[in-house]
Design a protein around this motif. Structure first.
Motif, PDB file in Angstrom:
ATOM      1  N   ASP A 120       0.722  -1.177   0.282  1.00 40.38           N
ATOM      2  CA  ASP A 120      -0.195  -0.141  -0.046  1.00 40.38           C
ATOM      3  C   ASP A 120       0.853   1.126  -0.063  1.00 40.38           C
ATOM      4  O   ASP A 120       0.463   2.364  -0.643  1.00 40.38           O
ATOM      5  CB  ASP A 120      -0.994  -0.012   1.095  1.00 40.38           C
ATOM      6  CG  ASP A 120      -0.220  -0.510   2.606  1.00 40.38           C
ATOM      7  OD1 ASP A 120       1.067  -0.747   2.518  1.00 40.38           O
ATOM      8  OD2 ASP A 120      -0.849  -0.244   3.770  1.00 40.38           O
ATOM      9  N   MET A 121       1.908   1.117   0.702  1.00 46.63           N
ATOM     10  CA  MET A 121       2.858   2.321   0.753  1.00 46.63           C
ATOM     11  C   MET A 121       3.649   2.382  -0.718  1.00 46.63           C
ATOM     12  O   MET A 121       3.814   3.591  -1.312  1.00 46.63           O
ATOM     13  CB  MET A 121       3.900   2.121   1.533  1.00 46.63           C
ATOM     14  CG  MET A 121       5.014   3.398   1.877  1.00 46.63           C
ATOM     15  SD  MET A 121       4.433   4.738   2.313  1.00 46.63           S
ATOM     16  CE  MET A 121       3.733   4.641   4.251  1.00 46.63           C
ATOM     17  N   HIS A 122       3.895   1.212  -1.261  1.00 46.35           N
ATOM     18  CA  HIS A 122       4.602   1.389  -2.656  1.00 46.35           C
ATOM     19  C   HIS A 122       3.726   2.061  -3.655  1.00 46.35           C
ATOM     20  O   HIS A 122       3.980   2.768  -4.393  1.00 46.35           O
ATOM     21  CB  HIS A 122       4.764  -0.106  -3.221  1.00 46.35           C
ATOM     22  CG  HIS A 122       5.768  -0.851  -2.362  1.00 46.35           C
ATOM     23  ND1 HIS A 122       5.990  -2.279  -2.498  1.00 46.35           N
ATOM     24  CD2 HIS A 122       6.277  -0.576  -1.264  1.00 46.35           C
ATOM     25  CE1 HIS A 122       6.697  -2.699  -1.705  1.00 46.35           C
ATOM     26  NE2 HIS A 122       7.068  -1.673  -0.940  1.00 46.35           N
ATOM     27  N   ALA A 123       2.472   1.803  -3.649  1.00 54.03           N
ATOM     28  CA  ALA A 123       1.296   2.149  -4.680  1.00 54.03           C
ATOM     29  C   ALA A 123       1.145   3.771  -4.209  1.00 54.03           C
ATOM     30  O   ALA A 123       0.932   4.425  -5.286  1.00 54.03           O
ATOM     31  CB  ALA A 123       0.000   1.323  -4.575  1.00 54.03           C
ATOM     32  N   THR A 124       1.052   3.869  -3.076  1.00 57.11           N
ATOM     33  CA  THR A 124       0.951   5.695  -2.879  1.00 57.11           C
ATOM     34  C   THR A 124       2.141   6.176  -3.187  1.00 57.11           C
ATOM     35  O   THR A 124       1.806   7.408  -3.717  1.00 57.11           O
ATOM     36  CB  THR A 124       0.631   5.919  -1.127  1.00 57.11           C
ATOM     37  OG1 THR A 124      -0.624   4.824  -0.707  1.00 57.11           O
ATOM     38  CG2 THR A 124       0.463   7.019  -0.887  1.00 57.11           C
ATOM     39  N   CYS A 125       3.214   5.738  -3.014  1.00 60.44           N
ATOM     40  CA  CYS A 125       4.476   6.594  -3.578  1.00 60.44           C
ATOM     41  C   CYS A 125       4.469   6.616  -5.019  1.00 60.44           C
ATOM     42  O   CYS A 125       4.756   7.827  -5.572  1.00 60.44           O
ATOM     43  CB  CYS A 125       5.775   5.914  -2.910  1.00 60.44           C
ATOM     44  SG  CYS A 125       5.915   5.937  -1.151  1.00 60.44           S
ATOM     45  N   LEU A 126       3.958   5.571  -5.713  1.00 62.54           N
ATOM     46  CA  LEU A 126       3.977   5.814  -7.228  1.00 62.54           C
ATOM     47  C   LEU A 126       2.910   6.793  -7.638  1.00 62.54           C
ATOM     48  O   LEU A 126       3.168   7.655  -8.652  1.00 62.54           O
ATOM     49  CB  LEU A 126       3.706   4.475  -7.699  1.00 62.54           C
ATOM     50  CG  LEU A 126       3.842   4.444  -9.181  1.00 62.54           C
ATOM     51  CD1 LEU A 126       5.051   5.221  -9.841  1.00 62.54           C
ATOM     52  CD2 LEU A 126       3.849   2.882  -9.867  1.00 62.54           C
ATOM     53  N   VAL A 127       1.721   7.000  -7.047  1.00 64.71           N
ATOM     54  CA  VAL A 127       0.711   7.703  -7.159  1.00 64.71           C
ATOM     55  C   VAL A 127       1.204   9.008  -7.099  1.00 64.71           C
ATOM     56  O   VAL A 127       1.167   9.915  -7.839  1.00 64.71           O
ATOM     57  CB  VAL A 127      -0.481   7.684  -6.225  1.00 64.71           C
ATOM     58  CG1 VAL A 127      -1.507   8.891  -6.207  1.00 64.71           C
ATOM     59  CG2 VAL A 127      -1.526   6.406  -6.761  1.00 64.71           C
ATOM     60  N   GLY A 128       2.076   9.417  -6.121  1.00 64.19           N
ATOM     61  CA  GLY A 128       2.667  10.875  -5.590  1.00 64.19           C
ATOM     62  C   GLY A 128       3.557  11.050  -6.699  1.00 64.19           C
ATOM     63  O   GLY A 128       3.686  12.114  -7.189  1.00 64.19           O
ATOM     64  N   ALA A 129       4.638  10.090  -7.203  1.00 67.82           N
ATOM     65  CA  ALA A 129       5.591  10.369  -7.960  1.00 67.82           C
ATOM     66  C   ALA A 129       4.819  10.865  -9.382  1.00 67.82           C
ATOM     67  O   ALA A 129       5.234  11.480 -10.140  1.00 67.82           O
ATOM     68  CB  ALA A 129       6.629   9.334  -8.164  1.00 67.82           C
ATOM     69  N   ALA A 130       3.921   9.864  -9.853  1.00 61.80           N
ATOM     70  CA  ALA A 130       3.100  10.259 -11.090  1.00 61.80           C
ATOM     71  C   ALA A 130       2.507  11.332 -11.143  1.00 61.80           C
ATOM     72  O   ALA A 130       2.330  12.344 -12.132  1.00 61.80           O
ATOM     73  CB  ALA A 130       2.086   8.961 -11.404  1.00 61.80           C
ATOM     74  N   THR A 131       1.795  12.076 -10.109  1.00 62.09           N
ATOM     75  CA  THR A 131       1.192  13.068  -9.983  1.00 62.09           C
ATOM     76  C   THR A 131       2.257  14.190 -10.191  1.00 62.09           C
ATOM     77  O   THR A 131       1.958  15.194 -10.719  1.00 62.09           O
ATOM     78  CB  THR A 131       0.607  13.415  -8.535  1.00 62.09           C
ATOM     79  OG1 THR A 131      -0.381  12.404  -8.458  1.00 62.09           O
ATOM     80  CG2 THR A 131      -0.134  14.857  -8.341  1.00 62.09           C
ATOM     81  N   LEU A 132       3.380  14.380  -9.495  1.00 59.37           N
ATOM     82  CA  LEU A 132       4.477  15.369  -9.587  1.00 59.37           C
ATOM     83  C   LEU A 132       5.071  15.334 -10.908  1.00 59.37           C
ATOM     84  O   LEU A 132       5.148  16.522 -11.186  1.00 59.37           O
ATOM     85  CB  LEU A 132       5.612  15.031  -8.337  1.00 59.37           C
ATOM     86  CG  LEU A 132       5.051  15.092  -6.907  1.00 59.37           C
ATOM     87  CD1 LEU A 132       6.443  14.899  -6.050  1.00 59.37           C
ATOM     88  CD2 LEU A 132       4.479  16.356  -6.667  1.00 59.37           C
ATOM     89  N   PHE A 133       5.380  14.235 -11.433  1.00 60.26           N
ATOM     90  CA  PHE A 133       5.699  14.454 -12.929  1.00 60.26           C
ATOM     91  C   PHE A 133       4.623  15.102 -13.780  1.00 60.26           C
ATOM     92  O   PHE A 133       5.086  15.982 -14.792  1.00 60.26           O
ATOM     93  CB  PHE A 133       6.178  12.890 -13.589  1.00 60.26           C
ATOM     94  CG  PHE A 133       7.551  12.690 -13.352  1.00 60.26           C
ATOM     95  CD1 PHE A 133       8.666  13.272 -13.753  1.00 60.26           C
ATOM     96  CD2 PHE A 133       7.564  11.656 -12.245  1.00 60.26           C
ATOM     97  CE1 PHE A 133       9.674  12.730 -13.513  1.00 60.26           C
ATOM     98  CE2 PHE A 133       8.951  11.326 -12.010  1.00 60.26           C
ATOM     99  CZ  PHE A 133      10.084  11.738 -12.603  1.00 60.26           C
ATOM    100  N   ALA A 134       3.218  14.833 -13.696  1.00 66.18           N
ATOM    101  CA  ALA A 134       2.336  15.288 -14.281  1.00 66.18           C
ATOM    102  C   ALA A 134       2.154  16.875 -14.391  1.00 66.18           C
ATOM    103  O   ALA A 134       1.876  17.586 -15.275  1.00 66.18           O
ATOM    104  CB  ALA A 134       0.838  14.699 -14.090  1.00 66.18           C
TER     105      ALA A 134
END
Length: 422
Positions: A120-134
């Motif tokens: 769940d932490m892995h997925a949340t961090c990837l959501v965060g990274a994806a959002t920042l790149f966008a």
């Protein structure tokens, strides 16, 4: 080619989304789902990518996987991957957002469910990274491929996504990047080069005897005795057949037979797990296990050949040495060298390596800490690290901060290292 330009234009947005990400993480933790049953989680992840403005978002890849594509001009394709399945573990953390979920597993058993491995932490961090790149398209160019992989705990999720056309339906990456939270001090990064995690192979064995009354063993063929000899003999493989220079583990994690103390059953079942680091040792150990099972079955007078079914296979995870060194240099520049440390071999396994192995492109994989720093560092210094709650424990739950921020930043820095600059 790796780049070292400042990642600040991308990470600057983290402060604005940190609280939202923390709430999202707690929601995922409270609602875990077993491998290939992650439908609620997948829908939430896909929704986050759409909200972030990804050009393409697909659900149901490899059953429950989610893929997002963010195109941003000319440049390399870089893949960020996170897993998001949970485990059949009853949570005992006592957290206000602890899971009380239950589900029916792939073998038809009702089980408790917990995010005991940090996915769940892995997925949340990837959501965060994806959002920042966008949100920071002016700071990079290329294509970001975001892969939320299901069923890592069954070691079938990566292969399932590939077999479902992952690299035909979406841009094929030039590098695969991933991470795993673990029992290290929060805020710290741990890494290795070359083989960093073991290959994993599971074997289901059925030994066939002839049942009867416990008072008349001479009229039976006892599969329990066969199983006992198999368990004992298997322990000699690593001790006497594998070179001491080659790490390997053979574990019998399941032995089931019989229904009553005075009944000799007609079968016994074993679940055997193998961990190795090279293809040669992997083949050697697998062959030795089969040889011993068949020989002990014959020695015990089995009424039929044993059934051997191999499953849940994952190759050794190899973190490309050159690409790993370049990525870790970027981490050291951002986090500070003291927070980026080398780790010994990890005997656990991960199927993320299947992606890079399939495409013959580099994989870079690292670990980052999720435990309260001060007591964790003290435990390491005092030789008590084995007493810390670790992955798959009912007591394992990462400290939300600084774990979350570190995980998001690590993914952003790693991808930014390999993307082009506008």
């Amino acid at each position: 080619m790796a780049h070292v330009e400042s990642v600040e234009p991308v990470t600057a947005g983290l402060a604005r989304i940190r609280e939202d990400l923390a709430a999202f993480y707690q929601d995922l933790h409270r609602h875990p789902e077993l491998s290939l049953q992650e439908t609620r989680t997948a829908a939430l992840l896909a929704g986050r990518l759409r909200d972030a403005g990804f050009d393409e978002v697909a659900e149901g890849v490899g059953t429950t996987g989610v893929v997002g594509v963010l195109r941003n001009g000319e440049g390399p394709v870089v893949m960020l991957r996170a897993d998001f399945d949970a485990l059949p573990v009853e949570e005992k953390t006592g957290l206000p957002y602890a899971s009380t979920a239950r589900a029916v597993d792939h073998e038809g058993r009702e089980v408790p469910v917990m995010h005991a491995c940090g996915h769940d932490m892995h997925a949340t961090c990837l959501v965060g990274a994806a959002t920042l790149f966008a949100q920071a398209r002016d700071a990079w160019s290329g294509t970001l491929l975001v892969v939320f992989q299901p069923a890592e705990e069954l070691a079938v999720g990566a292969r399932g996504m590939i077999d479902d056309g992952l690299f035909e339906r979406f841009p094929a990456p030039e590098i695969v990047l991933g991470q795993h939270v673990g029992p290290l001090p929060a805020g710290f990064i741990g890494y290795g080069t070359g083989p960093v995690m073991a290959s994993a192979d599971s074997l289901h064995v059925t030994l066939h005897g002839r049942g009867g009354h416990g008072s008349r063993p001479e009229a039976t063929v006892d599969p329990v005795l066969m199983a006992a000899h198999v368990v004992t003999r298997l322990q000699g493989i690593v001790a006497r057949e594998v070179s001491p220079a080659e790490p390997a583990v053979v574990t019998v994690g399941r032995l089931q037979a019989g229904t009553k103390d005075n009944i000799i059953p007609d079968r016994a079942e074993l679940g055997i797990n193998i961990r190795t680091y090279t293809p040669q040792v992997r083949d050697q150990v697998r062959a030795a296990v089969e040889r011993i099972v068949r020989a002990e079955s014959a020695a015990g007078g089995a009424v039929a050949e044993p059934d051997l079914v191999w499953s849940a296979a994952a190759p050794a995870l190899v973190s490309d040495p050159d690409a790993t060194r370049a990525t870790m240099a970027a981490f050291a520049g951002h986090f500070g060298e003291q927070r980026v440390q080398t780790l010994p071999l990890v005997t656990a396994s991960e199927d993320v390596g299947v992606f890079g192995e399939t495409l013959k492109v580099p994989t870079v994989f690292w670990f980052w800490g999720g435990l309260d720093p001060e007591p964790t560092i003290a435990a390491f210094l005092e030789g008590r690290a084995d007493q810390l709650p670790s992955n798959h424990s009912p007591f394992f739950a990462p400290l939300i901060e600084p774990t979350l921020s570190t995980g998001v930043e690590a993914l952003v820095i790693a991808a930014h290292t390999w993307l082009s600059r506008p």
